[in-house]
Design an enzyme around this catalytic site. Structure first.
Site, mmCIF file in Angstrom:
data_model
loop_
_atom_site.group_PDB
_atom_site.id
_atom_site.type_symbol
_atom_site.label_atom_id
_atom_site.label_comp_id
_atom_site.label_asym_id
_atom_site.label_seq_id
_atom_site.Cartn_x
_atom_site.Cartn_y
_atom_site.Cartn_z
ATOM 1 N N HIS A 107 -7.875 -15.138 -6.914
ATOM 2 C CA HIS A 107 -9.099 -14.452 -7.344
ATOM 3 C C HIS A 107 -9.187 -13.022 -6.831
ATOM 4 C CE1 HIS A 107 -10.903 -18.760 -7.751
ATOM 5 N NE2 HIS A 107 -10.163 -18.423 -8.788
ATOM 6 N N CYS A 115 -11.048 1.055 -10.918
ATOM 7 C CA CYS A 115 -11.826 1.757 -11.924
ATOM 8 C C CYS A 115 -11.482 1.170 -13.285
ATOM 9 C CB CYS A 115 -11.523 3.255 -11.907
ATOM 10 S SG CYS A 115 -12.367 4.172 -13.223
ATOM 11 N N CYS A 166 -15.784 6.744 -9.666
ATOM 12 C CA CYS A 166 -14.355 6.751 -9.374
ATOM 13 C C CYS A 166 -13.933 8.081 -8.762
ATOM 14 C CB CYS A 166 -13.570 6.491 -10.648
ATOM 15 S SG CYS A 166 -11.776 6.615 -10.443
ATOM 16 N N CYS A 169 -11.470 9.751 -11.696
ATOM 17 C CA CYS A 169 -11.918 10.202 -13.017
ATOM 18 C C CYS A 169 -13.428 10.359 -13.118
ATOM 19 C CB CYS A 169 -11.425 9.235 -14.099
ATOM 20 S SG CYS A 169 -12.328 7.660 -14.143
ATOM 21 N N GLY A 207 -9.883 -27.069 2.297
ATOM 22 C CA GLY A 207 -11.199 -26.439 2.222
ATOM 23 C C GLY A 207 -11.614 -25.982 0.854
ATOM 24 N N GLY A 235 -16.358 -33.412 1.992
ATOM 25 C CA GLY A 235 -17.167 -33.496 0.795
ATOM 26 C C GLY A 235 -16.354 -33.711 -0.461
#
Length: 264
Positions: A107, A115, A166, A169, A207, A235
Protein backbone atom coordinates in the site's frame (compact mmCIF):
# COMPACT_ATOMS: atom_id res chain seq x y z
CA UNK A 1 9.73 -22.26 8.98
CA UNK A 2 13.08 -23.85 9.76
CA UNK A 3 12.90 -26.39 6.90
CA UNK A 4 12.16 -23.92 4.09
CA UNK A 5 11.60 -20.16 4.08
CA UNK A 6 8.09 -18.81 4.38
CA UNK A 7 6.99 -15.45 3.06
CA UNK A 8 5.62 -13.10 5.72
CA UNK A 9 2.70 -10.71 5.32
CA UNK A 10 2.26 -8.04 8.00
CA UNK A 11 -0.62 -5.72 8.83
CA UNK A 12 -1.46 -2.92 11.23
CA UNK A 13 -1.28 -5.15 14.29
CA UNK A 14 2.49 -5.24 14.16
CA UNK A 15 2.72 -1.43 14.36
CA UNK A 16 0.14 -0.66 17.03
CA UNK A 17 2.75 -1.25 19.80
CA UNK A 18 4.75 1.52 18.10
CA UNK A 19 1.86 3.94 18.64
CA UNK A 20 0.24 3.82 15.20
CA UNK A 21 -3.53 3.16 15.40
CA UNK A 22 -5.16 0.45 13.30
CA UNK A 23 -8.34 0.59 11.23
CA UNK A 24 -10.20 -2.40 12.66
CA UNK A 25 -11.15 -3.98 15.96
CA UNK A 26 -10.68 -7.64 16.90
CA UNK A 27 -13.79 -8.60 14.93
CA UNK A 28 -12.46 -6.99 11.76
CA UNK A 29 -14.94 -4.11 11.99
CA UNK A 30 -13.66 -0.70 10.89
CA UNK A 31 -13.25 1.82 13.68
CA UNK A 32 -14.56 5.38 13.50
CA UNK A 33 -15.49 7.27 10.39
CA UNK A 34 -15.07 6.29 6.77
CA UNK A 35 -11.54 7.03 5.52
CA UNK A 36 -10.89 9.28 2.53
CA UNK A 37 -11.76 7.52 -0.73
CA UNK A 38 -9.49 7.84 -3.74
CA UNK A 39 -12.27 9.13 -6.02
CA UNK A 40 -13.25 11.71 -3.40
CA UNK A 41 -9.65 12.90 -3.06
CA UNK A 42 -9.31 13.35 -6.84
CA UNK A 43 -12.68 14.97 -7.42
CA UNK A 44 -12.77 17.93 -5.05
CA UNK A 45 -10.25 20.53 -3.84
CA UNK A 46 -12.22 20.62 -0.58
CA UNK A 47 -11.48 16.94 -0.04
CA UNK A 48 -7.75 17.45 -0.57
CA UNK A 49 -7.85 20.41 1.82
CA UNK A 50 -9.54 18.26 4.44
CA UNK A 51 -7.09 15.41 3.93
CA UNK A 52 -3.93 17.52 4.13
CA UNK A 53 -5.08 19.58 7.12
CA UNK A 54 -5.58 16.42 9.11
CA UNK A 55 -2.47 14.74 7.74
CA UNK A 56 -0.28 17.72 8.65
CA UNK A 57 -1.19 17.21 12.30
CA UNK A 58 -0.93 13.43 12.12
CA UNK A 59 2.46 13.17 10.41
CA UNK A 60 4.71 13.91 13.42
CA UNK A 61 3.57 10.79 15.26
CA UNK A 62 4.14 8.60 12.20
CA UNK A 63 7.52 10.23 11.62
CA UNK A 64 8.60 9.69 15.21
CA UNK A 65 7.34 6.11 15.51
CA UNK A 66 10.06 3.56 16.17
CA UNK A 67 10.19 -0.13 15.23
CA UNK A 68 9.23 -2.48 18.04
CA UNK A 69 10.54 -5.94 18.91
CA UNK A 70 8.19 -7.58 16.40
CA UNK A 71 9.68 -5.59 13.50
CA UNK A 72 13.18 -6.28 14.80
CA UNK A 73 12.48 -10.00 15.12
CA UNK A 74 11.36 -10.24 11.50
CA UNK A 75 14.50 -8.42 10.41
CA UNK A 76 16.53 -10.94 12.42
CA UNK A 77 14.71 -13.85 10.80
CA UNK A 78 15.30 -12.37 7.36
CA UNK A 79 19.03 -12.00 8.04
CA UNK A 80 19.09 -15.63 9.16
CA UNK A 81 17.55 -16.74 5.87
CA UNK A 82 14.32 -17.87 7.52
CA UNK A 83 12.10 -15.51 5.51
CA UNK A 84 11.92 -15.68 1.73
CA UNK A 85 10.06 -12.36 1.36
CA UNK A 86 8.51 -9.68 3.56
CA UNK A 87 5.27 -8.11 2.35
CA UNK A 88 3.52 -5.40 4.35
CA UNK A 89 0.20 -3.63 4.19
CA UNK A 90 1.62 -0.89 6.42
CA UNK A 91 2.72 2.51 5.12
CA UNK A 92 4.96 3.48 8.06
CA UNK A 93 8.36 2.09 6.81
CA UNK A 94 9.01 0.58 10.26
CA UNK A 95 10.22 -2.67 8.69
CA UNK A 96 12.91 -0.77 6.79
CA UNK A 97 13.87 1.13 9.92
CA UNK A 98 14.23 -2.18 11.77
CA UNK A 99 16.71 -3.42 9.18
CA UNK A 100 14.56 -5.50 6.84
CA UNK A 101 15.43 -5.28 3.16
CA UNK A 102 13.51 -5.57 -0.12
CA UNK A 103 10.24 -5.00 1.72
CA UNK A 104 7.25 -5.21 -0.64
CA UNK A 105 5.00 -2.29 0.32
CA UNK A 106 1.56 -3.36 -0.89
CA UNK A 107 0.00 0.00 0.00
CA UNK A 108 2.96 2.35 -0.48
CA UNK A 109 4.60 4.68 2.03
CA UNK A 110 3.53 7.84 3.82
CA UNK A 111 7.15 8.99 3.71
CA UNK A 112 6.75 9.87 0.01
CA UNK A 113 4.42 12.30 -1.77
CA UNK A 114 3.60 12.23 -5.49
CA UNK A 115 2.40 15.02 -7.73
CA UNK A 116 -0.54 13.75 -9.77
CA UNK A 117 0.09 16.44 -12.38
CA UNK A 118 3.79 15.98 -13.21
CA UNK A 119 4.51 12.66 -11.49
CA UNK A 120 7.50 13.92 -9.51
CA UNK A 121 8.04 12.46 -6.03
CA UNK A 122 8.87 14.54 -2.95
CA UNK A 123 9.97 13.63 0.55
CA UNK A 124 7.13 13.91 3.04
CA UNK A 125 9.25 15.88 5.50
CA UNK A 126 9.77 18.63 2.92
CA UNK A 127 6.06 18.87 2.18
CA UNK A 128 5.40 18.95 5.93
CA UNK A 129 7.70 21.97 6.39
CA UNK A 130 5.94 23.71 3.51
CA UNK A 131 2.49 23.12 5.03
CA UNK A 132 3.58 24.23 8.49
CA UNK A 133 5.00 27.46 7.06
CA UNK A 134 1.80 28.16 5.11
CA UNK A 135 -0.57 27.25 7.95
CA UNK A 136 0.89 28.65 11.16
CA UNK A 137 -2.61 28.93 12.67
CA UNK A 138 -2.57 25.15 13.21
CA UNK A 139 0.57 25.23 15.34
CA UNK A 140 -0.24 23.75 18.70
CA UNK A 141 -3.67 22.45 17.70
CA UNK A 142 -4.27 19.11 19.39
CA UNK A 143 -5.98 16.46 17.27
CA UNK A 144 -6.73 12.81 18.04
CA UNK A 145 -4.53 10.43 16.05
CA UNK A 146 -6.22 8.13 13.54
CA UNK A 147 -4.84 5.36 11.26
CA UNK A 148 -2.29 6.06 8.52
CA UNK A 149 -1.30 9.50 9.75
CA UNK A 150 -4.84 10.86 9.75
CA UNK A 151 -6.35 12.80 12.66
CA UNK A 152 -9.79 13.67 13.97
CA UNK A 153 -9.82 17.43 13.40
CA UNK A 154 -12.66 19.88 13.95
CA UNK A 155 -13.88 20.95 10.47
CA UNK A 156 -13.66 24.58 11.61
CA UNK A 157 -9.88 24.30 11.30
CA UNK A 158 -10.01 23.06 7.70
CA UNK A 159 -11.57 25.99 5.81
CA UNK A 160 -8.46 28.23 5.96
CA UNK A 161 -5.97 25.48 5.19
CA UNK A 162 -3.51 26.10 2.34
CA UNK A 163 -2.89 22.82 0.52
CA UNK A 164 0.69 22.04 -0.54
CA UNK A 165 1.70 22.73 -4.12
CA UNK A 166 4.21 20.66 -6.06
CA UNK A 167 7.77 22.03 -5.71
CA UNK A 168 8.40 21.06 -9.35
CA UNK A 169 5.32 22.17 -11.32
CA UNK A 170 3.31 24.13 -8.72
CA UNK A 171 0.42 21.72 -9.25
CA UNK A 172 -2.17 21.49 -6.50
CA UNK A 173 -2.85 17.76 -6.77
CA UNK A 174 -0.32 16.34 -4.34
CA UNK A 175 -1.04 12.88 -2.95
CA UNK A 176 0.80 10.69 -0.44
CA UNK A 177 2.36 7.70 -2.17
CA UNK A 178 -0.12 5.28 -0.58
CA UNK A 179 -3.05 3.27 -1.87
CA UNK A 180 -6.26 5.00 -0.79
CA UNK A 181 -9.50 3.13 -0.15
CA UNK A 182 -11.08 2.65 -3.58
CA UNK A 183 -7.69 2.65 -5.34
CA UNK A 184 -5.90 -0.37 -6.78
CA UNK A 185 -2.49 -1.62 -5.71
CA UNK A 186 0.13 -0.68 -8.34
CA UNK A 187 0.37 -3.46 -10.92
CA UNK A 188 4.12 -3.94 -10.52
CA UNK A 189 3.74 -4.23 -6.75
CA UNK A 190 0.89 -6.72 -7.04
CA UNK A 191 2.92 -8.88 -9.43
CA UNK A 192 5.95 -8.82 -7.14
CA UNK A 193 3.90 -9.79 -4.09
CA UNK A 194 2.18 -12.61 -5.97
CA UNK A 195 5.52 -13.98 -7.21
CA UNK A 196 6.89 -13.85 -3.67
CA UNK A 197 4.11 -16.02 -2.21
CA UNK A 198 4.12 -18.40 -5.18
CA UNK A 199 7.83 -19.06 -4.65
CA UNK A 200 7.63 -19.39 -0.86
CA UNK A 201 7.17 -22.60 1.11
CA UNK A 202 4.15 -21.08 2.85
CA UNK A 203 2.82 -17.80 4.22
CA UNK A 204 2.89 -16.43 7.75
CA UNK A 205 0.42 -13.62 8.37
CA UNK A 206 1.29 -11.27 11.25
CA UNK A 207 -1.14 -8.74 12.72
CA UNK A 208 -3.64 -8.51 9.89
CA UNK A 209 -7.40 -9.06 9.69
CA UNK A 210 -6.89 -9.64 5.94
CA UNK A 211 -10.05 -7.65 5.22
CA UNK A 212 -8.27 -5.86 2.36
CA UNK A 213 -8.54 -8.01 -0.76
CA UNK A 214 -4.98 -7.18 -1.83
CA UNK A 215 -3.77 -9.21 1.16
CA UNK A 216 -6.50 -11.85 1.24
CA UNK A 217 -5.88 -12.87 -2.37
CA UNK A 218 -2.30 -13.80 -1.47
CA UNK A 219 -3.65 -16.19 1.15
CA UNK A 220 -5.96 -17.76 -1.40
CA UNK A 221 -3.05 -18.40 -3.75
CA UNK A 222 -1.03 -20.11 -1.01
CA UNK A 223 -3.98 -22.36 -0.11
CA UNK A 224 -4.68 -23.15 -3.77
CA UNK A 225 -1.05 -24.28 -4.09
CA UNK A 226 -1.49 -26.64 -1.15
CA UNK A 227 1.03 -24.78 1.01
CA UNK A 228 0.62 -23.94 4.71
CA UNK A 229 -1.05 -20.71 5.78
CA UNK A 230 -0.41 -19.60 9.37
CA UNK A 231 -1.55 -16.46 11.20
CA UNK A 232 -0.43 -14.70 14.34
CA UNK A 233 -3.32 -12.36 15.03
CA UNK A 234 -5.59 -11.41 17.89
CA UNK A 235 -9.15 -11.54 16.64
CA UNK A 236 -11.01 -12.47 13.50
CA UNK A 237 -9.43 -12.63 10.05
CA UNK A 238 -11.04 -12.93 6.64
CA UNK A 239 -9.06 -16.13 6.09
CA UNK A 240 -9.99 -17.96 9.31
CA UNK A 241 -11.54 -20.86 7.36
CA UNK A 242 -8.42 -21.20 5.22
CA UNK A 243 -5.81 -21.18 7.97
CA UNK A 244 -3.83 -24.28 8.88
CA UNK A 245 -2.88 -22.71 12.19
CA UNK A 246 -3.93 -19.55 13.98
CA UNK A 247 -2.13 -18.27 17.06
CA UNK A 248 -4.09 -15.62 18.95
CA UNK A 249 -1.17 -13.90 20.64
CA UNK A 250 0.49 -10.52 20.42
CA UNK A 251 3.14 -10.48 17.72
CA UNK A 252 5.54 -8.49 19.92
CA UNK A 253 5.43 -11.32 22.46
CA UNK A 254 5.62 -14.26 20.04
CA UNK A 255 7.96 -13.14 17.26
CA UNK A 256 11.01 -12.61 19.52
CA UNK A 257 10.60 -16.21 20.72
CA UNK A 258 10.37 -17.41 17.11
CA UNK A 259 13.45 -15.41 16.12
CA UNK A 260 15.43 -16.78 19.05
CA UNK A 261 14.49 -20.33 18.18
CA UNK A 262 15.16 -20.14 14.44
CA UNK A 263 18.15 -17.82 14.25
CA UNK A 264 21.63 -19.36 14.57
Amino acid sequence: MADAPFAVLTGAGISTPSGIPDYRDNQGVRRGRQPMMYQEFLAAPESRRRYWARAMLGWPRVRQAQPNVAHESLAQLQRAGQISALITQNVDTLHDQAGSHDVIELHGSLHRVLCLDCGQPSERDGIQRLMEAQNPYLAGVDAVQAPDGDTLLDPAFEARFQVPHCPFCAGERMKPDVVFFGENVAQATAVKAMAAVEQAAGLLVVGSSLMAYSAFRLCRVVVDQGKPLIAINIGKTRADELLDLKIEASCEALLPQLAQRLSP
